[in-house]
Design a protein around this motif. Structure first.
Motif, PDB file in Angstrom:
ATOM      1  N   ALA A  69       0.848  -1.196   0.000  1.00  0.00           N
ATOM      2  CA  ALA A  69       0.000   0.000   0.000  1.00  0.00           C
ATOM      3  C   ALA A  69       0.888   1.253   0.000  1.00  0.00           C
ATOM      4  CB  ALA A  69      -0.914  -0.014   1.224  1.00  0.00           C
ATOM      5  N   PRO A  70       0.560   2.237  -0.844  1.00  0.00           N
ATOM      6  CA  PRO A  70      -0.617   2.255  -1.708  1.00  0.00           C
ATOM      7  C   PRO A  70      -0.433   1.464  -3.002  1.00  0.00           C
ATOM      8  CG  PRO A  70       0.573   4.303  -1.944  1.00  0.00           C
ATOM      9  CD  PRO A  70       1.272   3.526  -0.865  1.00  0.00           C
ATOM     10  N   ASN A  71       0.788   1.383  -3.512  1.00  0.00           N
ATOM     11  CA  ASN A  71       1.047   0.691  -4.771  1.00  0.00           C
ATOM     12  C   ASN A  71       2.538   0.441  -4.856  1.00  0.00           C
ATOM     13  OD1 ASN A  71       1.727   0.437  -7.721  1.00  0.00           O
ATOM     14  ND2 ASN A  71      -0.479   0.659  -7.928  1.00  0.00           N
ATOM     15  N   HIS A 231       1.023  14.152   1.138  1.00  0.00           N
ATOM     16  CA  HIS A 231       0.630  14.527  -0.221  1.00  0.00           C
ATOM     17  C   HIS A 231       1.486  13.710  -1.190  1.00  0.00           C
ATOM     18  CE1 HIS A 231      -0.121  16.754  -3.839  1.00  0.00           C
ATOM     19  NE2 HIS A 231      -0.744  17.746  -3.240  1.00  0.00           N
ATOM     20  N   GLY A 232       0.891  12.687  -1.800  1.00  0.00           N
ATOM     21  CA  GLY A 232       1.653  11.780  -2.651  1.00  0.00           C
ATOM     22  C   GLY A 232       2.393  12.475  -3.774  1.00  0.00           C
ATOM     23  N   LEU A 372      -2.805  19.968 -11.101  1.00  0.00           N
ATOM     24  CA  LEU A 372      -4.105  19.567 -10.575  1.00  0.00           C
ATOM     25  C   LEU A 372      -3.981  18.234  -9.859  1.00  0.00           C
ATOM     26  CD1 LEU A 372      -6.744  20.253 -13.389  1.00  0.00           C
ATOM     27  CD2 LEU A 372      -6.423  21.545 -11.273  1.00  0.00           C
ATOM     28  N   VAL A 373      -4.807  18.062  -8.830  1.00  0.00           N
ATOM     29  CA  VAL A 373      -4.935  16.782  -8.129  1.00  0.00           C
ATOM     30  C   VAL A 373      -6.360  16.295  -8.331  1.00  0.00           C
ATOM     31  CG1 VAL A 373      -4.941  15.633  -5.873  1.00  0.00           C
ATOM     32  CG2 VAL A 373      -3.176  17.336  -6.405  1.00  0.00           C
ATOM     33  N   TRP A 374      -6.528  15.034  -8.738  1.00  0.00           N
ATOM     34  CA  TRP A 374      -7.871  14.484  -8.929  1.00  0.00           C
ATOM     35  C   TRP A 374      -8.258  13.609  -7.740  1.00  0.00           C
ATOM     36  CZ3 TRP A 374      -8.261   9.160  -9.053  1.00  0.00           C
ATOM     37  CH2 TRP A 374      -7.080   8.445  -9.348  1.00  0.00           C
ATOM     38  N   GLU A 375      -9.536  13.630  -7.422  1.00  0.00           N
ATOM     39  CA  GLU A 375     -10.103  12.768  -6.386  1.00  0.00           C
ATOM     40  C   GLU A 375     -11.417  12.191  -6.889  1.00  0.00           C
ATOM     41  OE1 GLU A 375      -8.549  15.067  -2.319  1.00  0.00           O
ATOM     42  OE2 GLU A 375     -10.665  15.109  -2.866  1.00  0.00           O
ATOM     43  N   PRO A 378     -16.685   7.052  -4.445  1.00  0.00           N
ATOM     44  CA  PRO A 378     -15.835   6.367  -3.480  1.00  0.00           C
ATOM     45  C   PRO A 378     -14.373   6.322  -3.958  1.00  0.00           C
ATOM     46  CG  PRO A 378     -17.790   5.055  -4.031  1.00  0.00           C
ATOM     47  CD  PRO A 378     -17.714   6.148  -5.032  1.00  0.00           C
ATOM     48  N   THR A 379     -13.465   6.182  -3.015  1.00  0.00           N
ATOM     49  CA  THR A 379     -12.043   6.223  -3.324  1.00  0.00           C
ATOM     50  C   THR A 379     -11.609   4.969  -4.083  1.00  0.00           C
ATOM     51  OG1 THR A 379     -11.669   7.470  -1.297  1.00  0.00           O
ATOM     52  CG2 THR A 379      -9.739   6.464  -2.331  1.00  0.00           C
ATOM     53  N   PRO A 380     -10.869   5.109  -5.189  1.00  0.00           N
ATOM     54  CA  PRO A 380     -10.367   3.948  -5.929  1.00  0.00           C
ATOM     55  C   PRO A 380      -9.376   3.134  -5.096  1.00  0.00           C
ATOM     56  CG  PRO A 380     -10.253   5.953  -7.256  1.00  0.00           C
ATOM     57  CD  PRO A 380     -10.576   6.375  -5.862  1.00  0.00           C
ATOM     58  N   GLU A 381      -9.249   1.869  -5.424  1.00  0.00           N
ATOM     59  CA  GLU A 381      -8.256   1.012  -4.765  1.00  0.00           C
ATOM     60  C   GLU A 381      -6.857   1.596  -4.967  1.00  0.00           C
ATOM     61  OE1 GLU A 381      -8.346  -3.092  -5.828  1.00  0.00           O
ATOM     62  OE2 GLU A 381     -10.466  -3.344  -5.350  1.00  0.00           O
ATOM     63  N   ASN A 382      -6.035   1.509  -3.908  1.00  0.00           N
ATOM     64  CA  ASN A 382      -4.645   1.976  -3.950  1.00  0.00           C
ATOM     65  C   ASN A 382      -4.523   3.423  -4.398  1.00  0.00           C
ATOM     66  OD1 ASN A 382      -3.513  -0.482  -3.100  1.00  0.00           O
ATOM     67  ND2 ASN A 382      -3.571  -1.296  -5.179  1.00  0.00           N
ATOM     68  N   TYR A 383      -5.521   4.246  -4.049  1.00  0.00           N
ATOM     69  CA  TYR A 383      -5.475   5.649  -4.461  1.00  0.00           C
ATOM     70  C   TYR A 383      -4.276   6.355  -3.844  1.00  0.00           C
ATOM     71  CZ  TYR A 383      -6.519  10.610  -4.805  1.00  0.00           C
ATOM     72  OH  TYR A 383      -6.427  11.956  -5.052  1.00  0.00           O
ATOM     73  N   GLU A 384      -3.588   7.122  -4.665  1.00  0.00           N
ATOM     74  CA  GLU A 384      -2.458   7.934  -4.238  1.00  0.00           C
ATOM     75  C   GLU A 384      -2.556   9.273  -4.958  1.00  0.00           C
ATOM     76  OE1 GLU A 384      -0.218   7.801  -2.058  1.00  0.00           O
ATOM     77  OE2 GLU A 384       1.795   8.317  -2.758  1.00  0.00           O
ATOM     78  N   ARG A 385      -2.446  10.357  -4.226  1.00  0.00           N
ATOM     79  CA  ARG A 385      -2.539  11.662  -4.870  1.00  0.00           C
ATOM     80  C   ARG A 385      -1.456  11.826  -5.926  1.00  0.00           C
ATOM     81  NH1 ARG A 385      -3.664  14.515   0.579  1.00  0.00           N
ATOM     82  NH2 ARG A 385      -5.943  14.679   0.591  1.00  0.00           N
ATOM     83  N   GLU A 386      -1.872  12.300  -7.083  1.00  0.00           N
ATOM     84  CA  GLU A 386      -0.966  12.595  -8.184  1.00  0.00           C
ATOM     85  C   GLU A 386      -1.129  14.065  -8.567  1.00  0.00           C
ATOM     86  OE1 GLU A 386      -1.720   8.244 -10.319  1.00  0.00           O
ATOM     87  OE2 GLU A 386      -2.479  10.092 -11.222  1.00  0.00           O
TER      88      GLU A 386
END
Length: 390
Positions: A69-71, A231-232, A372-375, A378-386
């Protein structure tokens, strides 16, 4: 595993010492070279070796599926600055803390794994790594509740420590407890960290991105450091700066010269398969381009798309979420949200599915270099801020 199997496993003595093949050691060492200093290369080596050995071993003895986790693709940004790796088993979060120490008299957990809310684990596993004799041993564990006590905190190196006698040494107990008493509290509440302003974050990145700063995690107050790491996108940028790696998240660069290796590992690609050729970009940058990222949300397949309007110099982009299921509809209640790089909202930055819909889309015009940061909820699996930089 059902109730009877849980009882059965509790009667079996599990050997917690796992051998490491020479091939694995050599491969992991080669994979751990893209770090800023000899100490961070060693840290990455130990954590990668620990993860690749312990994770399949846990899957075998417990009959479960465990995931980094996260990936796995982004773990380098953790290992550049802190010791430890998180894995998840369903909703349970385990933190592996490897050590080369010969005398296993304590577990010493970096504060980041305890006091950054999204990093905190349910359980912390003490792992001894013997590279000379080629084995790894999980010798004890504790919970976040037990670890996060003021008396366990060491301000000098910002760690929480527990002595050998304060740990549980039989992993069977952990597994049976989760099966028979899943509601037993393992975490204590952690105060959220304040968001950093963009100017402040950039100043910190410039300062701490210098590899001459040997211990960046101790160079600034934890409140700032924790917020930067959580903040990923900023954590990834810190890794890039410290190692001299080219910026990985420029949408314009993806279009001109090809999607970066890291972005490809995380699922980004071109919608047109003919242009999905690894490092080859799209020659005609005045033609519409669609970049896609595969997502799994609530067990279903979705696709996030970044679309240009044609000439990329116009700055007009569309961010869109689509379902890949047979029905092709996004359920009611889903949200697609865009934030500035420092996580601030802006007008018309969110699209909500009031009823089941074919897509969620946001069109906007961006300045050159804007991030930009997308969200998605519901939160996707292994979500990490990009941070997608345009």
């Amino acid at each position: 595993m059902n109730y009877l199997n849980s009882l059965a496993i509790s009667t079996i003595a599990i050997e917690s010492c796992v051998e490491i093949s020479e091939t694995t050691q050599d491969t992991v060492w080669q994979q751990s070279q893209n770090f800023s200093t000899p100490s961070t290369r060693l840290q990455a080596y130990l954590n990668r070796l620990c993860l690749l050995t312990v994770l399949p071993w846990l899957e075998e003895i417990w009959g479960i599926i465990a995931k980094p986790a996260p990936n796995f693709a982004v773990l380098h940004s953790f290992w550049e600055v802190v010791n430890g790796t998180a894995i998840t088993i369903n909703q349970t979060r385990l933190i592996l803390i490897p050590s080369l120490a010969i005398d296993i008299n304590e577990i010493r957990v970096p504060q980041e794994w305890v006091d950054i809310p999204s990093w905190a684990g349910d359980y912390y596993l003490a792992v001894q790594v013997n590279t000379e004799d080629a084995w790894v041993k999980v010798w004890g564990y504790t919970t976040h509740v037990q670890l996060k006590q003021p008396s366990n905190y060491n301000a000098g190196d910002r760690t929480y420590a527990l002595d050998y006698e304060d740990l549980v040494h039989d992993l069977d107990i952990l597994w049976v407890t989760r099966q028979l008493c899943p509601d037993v509290p393992t975490k204590t509440e952690v105060e959220p960290l304040a968001n950093l302003a963009l100017t402040q974050a950039n100043n910190l990145l410039e300062r701490l991105g210098n590899p001459a700063v040997a211990f960046p995690r101790l160079a600034i107050p934890f409140s700032l450091w924790g917020a930067l790491l959580e903040h990923g996108g900023w954590r990834q940028r810190l890794y890039e700066l410290r190692t001299g790696i080219t910026q990985q998240w420029s949408i314009i660069q993806w279009i001109k010269t090809g999607i970066s290796d890291l972005a490809q590992q995380l699922g980004w690609n071109y919608l047109d398969l003919e242009t999905s050729l690894g490092s080859r970009g799209i020659a005609q940058t005045n033609e519409p381009v669609i970049l896609t990222r595969h997502l799994i949300i609530a067990g279903q397949n979705y696709e996030l798309q970044v679309q240009s309007s044609g000439d990329i110099t116009s700055g007009i982009w569309v961010i869109e979420l689509q379902s890949l299921s047979l029905q092709g509809l996004i359920p009611s209640g889903f949200k697609l949200r865009l934030l500035t790089e420092d996580l601030q909202p802006f007008p018309d930055n969110e699209c909500v599915a009031d009823t089941a819909t074919e897509k969620l889309a946001i069109e906007l015009q961006l300045e050159a270099g804007e991030g930009l940061v997308w969200e998605i909820e519901p939160t996707p699996e292994n979500y990490e801020r990009e941070i997608l930089r345009f």
